[in-house]
Write a protein that holds these residues in place. Structure first.
Motif, PDB file in Angstrom:
ATOM      1  N   THR A 171       0.677   4.199  -2.726  1.00  8.47           N
ATOM      2  CA  THR A 171       0.407   5.564  -2.259  1.00  8.47           C
ATOM      3  C   THR A 171       1.495   6.522  -2.708  1.00  8.47           C
ATOM      4  O   THR A 171       1.207   7.650  -3.138  1.00  8.47           O
ATOM      5  N   SER A 209       1.021   9.621  -5.312  1.00  6.54           N
ATOM      6  CA  SER A 209       1.353  10.962  -4.820  1.00  6.54           C
ATOM      7  C   SER A 209       2.319  11.694  -5.741  1.00  6.54           C
ATOM      8  O   SER A 209       2.726  12.821  -5.450  1.00  6.54           O
ATOM      9  N   THR A 223       0.829  -1.208   0.000  1.00  9.95           N
ATOM     10  CA  THR A 223       0.000   0.000   0.000  1.00  9.95           C
ATOM     11  C   THR A 223       0.862   1.256   0.000  1.00  9.95           C
ATOM     12  O   THR A 223       0.537   2.250  -0.673  1.00  9.95           O
TER      13      THR A 223
END
Length: 482
Positions: free
Chosen positions: A352, A356, A348
């Motif tokens: 992420t 981003s 994860t």
């Protein structure tokens, strides 16, 4: 009631009891389901394997915690000077403007593995066996007092024969030599070579072998170390074991790509404490004596923390390190690992980071030595690619490096793969380096490796046929057991 009906009822009762037993051990969900799957398919064998290697013995854990407490006390005593300087060392490097140091990383490794920050080190990155082994050979040849080595795999081949002859020569000169090898990884080590070394005065023993009282309860917890310490001043740590394949790929691979470190300075003392812990556990001999921790003067300023991930600490320190490194990143996350079977938190975090807007790249082997983790890795790729992660398969030979580089400022080089076994089970040792110059060199190495790699894209993923996707999914289910 018919016999067949009774057998079916007995099977379901047994399966229910076995599942309750496994579930109440409170292991991570993927591992729990993997064991349930194995027990359901192979009822007797699956449960026997779980009892032997899938759980921790409470009796052993208590004893190991006592050993861990003694180790921490001995380490703090023998490295008292370095421990006393921790606050000052952190303040000193936080004042430097050429690098953004991360206080959370210092604190994390100090608290989860008693990892101290050392400042005075000289570091050299070694890209393959042709760089590592001649340098290690020379350092052993120049040793004056002692040589300590700890390896997961110690082969019996042309390379180790040369080292054996040199080690015997040094032992006859009066140099103390101690070697630990993992019993499972070095199962095929020559008994003749062992006898020859022992007759010359070399102390060489298996780590957690059949004679160890913890053997059956810790069979699944292997010592994946690859370290050497010479005279307490020079240390080696990284991905290369002792064997010819790490030099030239041997007959199986056209080339072997790896990353190892040669460290001269205070961090060699930290490696010595890690070896000292394992040696005491294997032989009951204590090496926490001043003669194994000599004074030295190193002017080079390279801040390092070495973390050792052991079951006994209660924390998965390298798993936590990888997680924190990825979440600390602001620009780049570059990872090299032969295998990619991450846990959910790291998976994860990578998604992420990519979503981003960070530059996230993953380089793994394209020529596998183990099929199951290689197949399992493909099940993670679709979501990573959709998030923007760039994935590469190394094609020049076998990729065995275990590195992570953050923002070209902080990098980790060591023994831990990006998989469940390294993050949860094995004894691993990683070196975290807070230095832009070293990180830049590691980045250049990765970019050069990408030139010898094939990028894996979403289009490549969509071309995988359904049968292979099913095979890959089964491999992922089994991965926590490997």
């Amino acid at each position: 009631m018919e016999t067949s009906t009774l057998l079916v009822i007995a099977y379901y009762v047994y399966l229910f009891i076995a599942i309750v037993y496994v579930v109440t051990r409170n292991k991570e969900t993927p591992s729990t389901f993997a064991w349930i799957f194995l027990i359901a398919v192979f009822p007797v064998l699956g449960f026997v394997l779980y009892v032997l290697i899938g759980r921790k013995s409470l009796r052993t854990s208590k004893k190991q915690k006592i050993n861990e407490k003694h180790f921490v006390g001995s380490m703090k005593r023998i490295l008292s000077g370095l421990f006393k300087q921790q606050k000052k060392a952190i303040e000193l490097i936080e004042k430097r403007k050429d690098l953004e140091y991360k206080d959370k990383l210092f604190q994390l490794l100090y608290r989860n593995s008693e990892s101290i920050l050392t400042l005075r080190n000289r570091v050299k990155i070694l890209r393959n066996g042709r760089e590592k082994f001649p340098m290690l050979f020379k350092d052993i040849k120049n040793a004056k007092r002692f040589i300590h080595m700890q390896y997961f795999i110690w082969r019996s081949d042309e390379l180790t024969e040369k080292f054996k002859e040199l080690l015997i020569k040094k032992a006859k000169q009066g140099v103390e030599i101690r070697i630990l090898y993992d019993w499972f990884g070095s199962m095929l080590i020559s008994r003749k070579s062992l006898r020859e070394m022992r007759r010359s005065g070399i102390k060489i023993y298996p780590y957690k072998g059949p004679g160890d009282y913890t053997f059956f309860h810790t069979l699944n917890y292997r010592d994946h170390s690859k370290i050497a310490i010479i005279d307490g001043k020079i240390g080696y740590n990284g991905g290369m074991n002792m064997g010819r394949e790490y030099l030239d790929g041997s007959k199986k691979f056209p080339y072997w790509r790896d990353t190892h470190l040669r460290i001269k300075g205070s961090s060699a003392k930290v490696l010595q404490t890690i070896f000292g812990y394992a040696w005491k556990a294997a032989t009951r001999e204590s090496l926490f004596k001043r003669e194994y921790y000599p004074r030295m003067e190193i002017k080079s300023f390279v801040p390092i923390q070495i973390t050792s991930s052991r079951v006994e600490t209660g924390w998965s320190s390298i798993e936590q390190l990888y997680f924190q490194l990825i979440n600390t990143a602001e620009k780049k996350v570059y990872i090299q690992s032969p295998y990619f079977v991450p846990n959910e938190s790291i998976y994860t975090s990578l998604i992420t980071a990519a979503l981003s807007g960070l530059d996230v790249r993953l380089l793994i082997t394209g020529i596998p030595d183990k099929k199951i983790p290689y197949w399992a890795a493909f099940t993670y790729f679709e979501e990573l690619l959709n998030a923007g992660v760039k994935i590469y398969h190394y094609k020049k030979g076998f990729m065995h490096s275990k590195t992570i580089n953050i923002d070209t400022e902080i990098c980790s080089i060591g023994t831990a793969n990006m998989d469940v076994r390294s993050l949860k089970l094995n004894h691993e040792i990683n070196t975290l380096i807070y230095d832009r110059k070293i990180s830049k060199q590691l980045e250049r190495d990765l970019l050069k490796d990408i030139e010898d790699s094939k990028e894996f894209t979403l289009n490549d993923y969509r071309k995988i046929n359904p049968l292979k996707k099913f095979r890959n999914s089964v491999a992922r289910l089994l991965a926590p057991l490997l």
